[in-house]
Design an enzyme around this catalytic site. Sequence first.
Site, PDB file in Angstrom:
ATOM      1  N   GLY A 172       0.818  -1.207   0.000  1.00 53.11           N
ATOM      2  CA  GLY A 172       0.000   0.000   0.000  1.00 53.11           C
ATOM      3  C   GLY A 172       0.852   1.257   0.000  1.00 53.11           C
ATOM      4  O   GLY A 172       1.896   1.334  -0.642  1.00 53.11           O
ATOM      5  N   GLY A 173       0.401   2.245   0.764  1.00 56.06           N
ATOM      6  CA  GLY A 173       1.114   3.526   0.817  1.00 56.06           C
ATOM      7  C   GLY A 173       2.536   3.403   1.304  1.00 56.06           C
ATOM      8  O   GLY A 173       3.394   4.228   0.965  1.00 56.06           O
ATOM      9  N   GLY A 406      19.619   9.998 -33.690  1.00 57.73           N
ATOM     10  CA  GLY A 406      19.350  10.649 -32.409  1.00 57.73           C
ATOM     11  C   GLY A 406      19.927   9.891 -31.234  1.00 57.73           C
ATOM     12  O   GLY A 406      20.239  10.476 -30.196  1.00 57.73           O
ATOM     13  N   ALA A 407      20.090   8.559 -31.396  1.00 61.63           N
ATOM     14  CA  ALA A 407      20.655   7.764 -30.314  1.00 61.63           C
ATOM     15  C   ALA A 407      22.125   8.120 -30.086  1.00 61.63           C
ATOM     16  O   ALA A 407      22.627   8.038 -28.959  1.00 61.63           O
ATOM     17  CB  ALA A 407      20.502   6.281 -30.601  1.00 61.63           C
TER      18      ALA A 407
END
Length: 516
Positions: A172-173, A406-407
């Site tokens: 949970g939290g 771009g890599a």
Amino acid sequence: MAIDPKLLEELRERRQIARNAGGADKLAKRKEKGLMGARERLEMFFEPGTFQEFGMHAQHSCHRFGMEKKQLPYDGVVCGSGLVDGRAVAAYAQDFTVSGGSLGRIHAKKICDLMDFAHEAGMPVVGVNDSGGARIQEGVDSLSGYGQVFFKNVLLSGVVPQIAVIAGPCAGGAAYSPALTDFLIMTKENSNMFICGPDVIKSATGETAQLEQFASAAAHASISGNIHLVADDDSHAMELTAKLLSFLPSNNISDPPHEFPDLDMSEDPQMNEIVPASGKEALDVMAVIDRLVDDGDFFEIMPDFARNIVVGYARIEGLVVGIVANNPMVKAGTLDIDSSDKGARFIRTCNIYNIPIVTLVDVPGFMPGLAQEQGGIIRHGAKMLFAYAASTVPKITLIMRKAYGGAYLAMCSADLGADMVFAWPTAEIAVMGGEGAARILFRKEIKEADDPKAKAAELCEAYRNEFSSPYQAASNAMITDVIEPSQTRPAIALALRNTLNKRDTRPPKKHGNIPL
């Protein structure tokens, strides 16, 4: 006049109660499962006799729902500081034998007070998570306690290293505090981490899922990428934590624990043997790293997630470095969504803690495909660009073979702020691979040739020699030097020494807006 013996006896009794935690029976049952007690974990982590406890006598303040007469020694969390390899470290360990290690108001206050202390003293924080979650009897006070811990996690982020060890349940939290730290280490057995359990998933979505599929260390390490390292057991988890700290400074205004031996500038002929004769054969980047770093000691981070990129810590001629490397053995070393996230996070962590970055490049591009495009490869890939461009630490790049499109930029080119860029003679730096470029640029010549396949190969080679040679990039001042693979270690070691005092000022601002 001597102190009243009764007072001393009372103090000793109270300390003994705290030492026994939830009782000998509970501790014995945990040992049968291979689990350590909270105190055992901290005692093995710190140097003997150096642990100084905070809040041993703190107790819960809930007087409702059957808690009126319940004693919770140190409110279920052991907090304190001590020495690890001679350096001060703050740590807390939740104790599952005390009310399931549940978090209430005082439990949370102890953790927050410890983090405040670490913040002011400039020391790392280690948290051992082993808790059943919020203490239901304390209601909203427990929920508020989690919020206070999260706030402190964020306050300390980028100031001192924070390491979370998941050594039991973390549901949970409670899972969000570890998620806000720099590194997560999780034990292979007896631990789990999740937001919603199988029953909640079933009732909400109708899906049937076992904890092993999404909450185990194996699932987090290889599928979700939520954790950085998997430990065999509690003891191994604390060893990994100490090893990780050995590469990190105590805080963001300190230097990493560098060593400064006399530089060994001798070449390594065996590095030449690692490079495959054919460009179509995958390069073993782990073999390169093994020969590059001191004693082959590479501390890999997230080794099971997004394996097409390799990240981790090492020393090169004594200097602590973060290494980012494409791994051609997996997905040809392409950058995809997960590897971009993994790389960007690691780069930013290095930058926070003043750790120089060495980038090893063999990348054919970003991963093509509909799933990647729909999944946001543009946004995720941009994280790599942002992380490198925003980093002000020394950045040394080695282009080993392919560096396309771009890599190429995303792997810390000179344009993205690399201080020095070296290339092997096998490097290919271009908008795209030679074969693809030749087929686009010389489509007509290939089509009209008597032997189109041979013509394509000829033009491809011509394109490589003319446009993607490392000497072409060097002639345009994009490469510091073209070196033999055997010269890699001395060249990078010297570059690191020469850039260690680098100062890079940026425009004043709160922070950049990384494409999350």
